[in-house]
Write an enzyme that holds these catalytic residues in place. Sequence first.
Site, short mmCIF file in Angstrom:
data_model
loop_
_atom_site.label_atom_id
_atom_site.label_comp_id
_atom_site.label_asym_id
_atom_site.label_seq_id
_atom_site.Cartn_x
_atom_site.Cartn_y
_atom_site.Cartn_z
N ARG A 91 0.73 -1.20 -0.07
CA ARG A 91 -0.02 0.00 0.01
C ARG A 91 0.93 1.19 0.13
O ARG A 91 1.71 1.38 0.90
CB ARG A 91 -0.82 -0.16 1.23
CG ARG A 91 -1.80 -1.04 1.23
CD ARG A 91 -2.96 -1.13 0.37
NE ARG A 91 -3.88 -0.02 0.13
CZ ARG A 91 -4.67 0.15 -0.98
NH1 ARG A 91 -4.53 -0.87 -1.91
NH2 ARG A 91 -5.25 1.20 -1.05
N HIS A 109 12.86 -2.49 -2.08
CA HIS A 109 12.33 -2.60 -3.56
C HIS A 109 12.99 -3.58 -4.52
O HIS A 109 14.33 -3.44 -4.53
CB HIS A 109 12.37 -1.13 -3.99
CG HIS A 109 11.64 -0.86 -5.25
ND1 HIS A 109 10.19 -0.88 -5.42
CD2 HIS A 109 12.15 -0.74 -6.68
CE1 HIS A 109 9.99 -0.68 -6.92
NE2 HIS A 109 10.94 -0.79 -7.40
N1 NHR Z 1 4.85 4.90 0.44
C1 NHR Z 1 5.53 6.04 0.26
N2 NHR Z 1 5.06 7.45 0.63
N3 NHR Z 1 6.85 6.13 -0.28
C2 NHR Z 1 7.31 4.74 -0.61
O1 NHR Z 1 8.37 4.98 -1.05
C3 NHR Z 1 6.80 3.84 -0.49
C4 NHR Z 1 5.49 3.48 -0.02
C5 NHR Z 1 4.71 2.50 0.17
C6 NHR Z 1 5.29 1.37 -0.20
C7 NHR Z 1 6.86 -0.03 -1.36
C8 NHR Z 1 6.79 0.07 -2.89
C9 NHR Z 1 7.73 -1.00 -3.63
O2 NHR Z 1 8.91 -1.38 -2.85
C10 NHR Z 1 6.42 1.30 -0.71
C11 NHR Z 1 7.23 2.45 -0.79
C12 NHR Z 1 2.98 -0.31 -3.40
C13 NHR Z 1 2.89 0.16 -4.63
C14 NHR Z 1 1.64 0.55 -5.23
O3 NHR Z 1 1.41 1.15 -6.27
C15 NHR Z 1 3.98 1.04 -5.25
C16 NHR Z 1 5.31 0.69 -4.51
C17 NHR Z 1 5.34 0.04 -3.41
C18 NHR Z 1 4.33 -0.29 -2.68
N4 NHR Z 1 0.43 -0.01 -4.39
C19 NHR Z 1 -0.89 -0.03 -4.97
C20 NHR Z 1 -1.59 1.03 -4.15
O4 NHR Z 1 -2.64 1.69 -4.83
C21 NHR Z 1 -1.66 -1.36 -4.63
C22 NHR Z 1 -1.00 -2.44 -5.30
C23 NHR Z 1 -1.64 -3.87 -4.70
O5 NHR Z 1 -2.41 -3.82 -3.61
O6 NHR Z 1 -1.41 -4.80 -5.23
O7 NHR Z 1 -1.34 1.40 -3.11
O8 NHR Z 1 7.49 -1.30 -4.67
C1 GAR Z 2 9.74 -8.68 -2.54
O1 GAR Z 2 10.38 -9.06 -3.82
C2 GAR Z 2 9.72 -7.40 -2.43
O2 GAR Z 2 11.18 -6.57 -2.76
C3 GAR Z 2 8.73 -6.90 -3.27
O3 GAR Z 2 7.72 -8.06 -3.22
C4 GAR Z 2 8.33 -9.16 -2.73
C5 GAR Z 2 7.87 -9.60 -1.49
O4 GAR Z 2 8.15 -10.78 -1.01
N1 GAR Z 2 8.30 -5.56 -2.78
C6 GAR Z 2 7.31 -4.98 -3.59
O5 GAR Z 2 7.23 -5.08 -4.82
C7 GAR Z 2 6.59 -3.80 -2.94
N2 GAR Z 2 5.91 -3.11 -3.91
P1 GAR Z 2 8.00 -11.42 0.35
O6 GAR Z 2 6.43 -11.07 0.77
O7 GAR Z 2 8.19 -12.95 0.15
O8 GAR Z 2 9.23 -10.69 0.94
#
Ligand code: NHR
Ligand code: GAR
Length: 216
Positions: A91, A109
């Site tokens: 999220r 990430h």
């Molecule tokens: N929040 C902020 N403010 N800044 C960051 O750098 C964040 C964050 C929240 C999560 C992880 C990130 C990743 O490692 C993270 C970094 C979710 C989405 C996304 O689009 C994007 C990046 C990351 C995590 N989520 C959708 C949403 O609408 C939902 C997707 C789903 O539920 O499958 O929140 O990649």
């Molecule tokens: C991991 O590859 C992590 O880097 C990625 O999802 C996988 C989670 O695996 N994270 C994201 O894509 C965040 N948006 P895990 O649940 O087995 O740790």
Amino acid sequence: MKSIVILISGRGSNMVSLINAAADGSLPVRVAAVLSNRPDAKGLQIAAAAGIATQVVDHTLFNDRESFDAAMTAAIDSFSPDLVVLAGFMRILSDGFVMHYVGRLINIHPSLLPSFPGLHTHQRALDEGVRIHGCTVHFVTPALDHGPIVVQAAVPVIDGDDAATLAARVLTQEHRIYPLAVRWFAEGRLRLNGGRVELDAPQDHASSLISPQAAG
Ligand code: NHR
Ligand code: GAR
């Protein structure tokens, strides 16, 4: 000992790598709790079986991101962690949430940032034809996947890879660098300086790890 709260959404293999490192003594932190926004996250059962407190804050029960984030903040703060660790947490977090934990919120990430922020990183890397891919641990800032970089690990892209084989190769490296980054934090060795992370007293680590700039 410093304590951490881990936020997950699914499988929880990065969470397991942190729990195992804490258990075998290579990571000097206490895992105070594992929280999930999804009730069905597999990682919740694994954490509970390891004797760790678990809690669900189901995002579908909230009308907007701010109220979900407020509930998540209350749940996290009830454990008074020193560090909040996003481990496959899916999220996007509001600015208010991020600023509440500034300097003590990190994410892993699955790409070599600043390439491929956001989702579907492995397929996008394949589509771009990059030869080197990897993963990044970074401090979380309001700008998605753009916070200061703590550590990265690189892997080759190999002919015949698909998103699944590439993801598996990256995941192996995630399981190495996330416990390392959390250990550095716990040891008080990470310093933020002008949007970059400096590591105090760098010591030996594997050459596939591109470490932050060593502090003077
Ligand atoms: N929040 C902020 N403010 N800044 C960051 O750098 C964040 C964050 C929240 C999560 C992880 C990130 C990743 O490692 C993270 C970094 C979710 C989405 C996304 O689009 C994007 C990046 C990351 C995590 N989520 C959708 C949403 O609408 C939902 C997707 C789903 O539920 O499958 O929140 O990649
Ligand atoms: C991991 O590859 C992590 O880097 C990625 O999802 C996988 C989670 O695996 N994270 C994201 O894509 C965040 N948006 P895990 O649940 O087995 O740790």
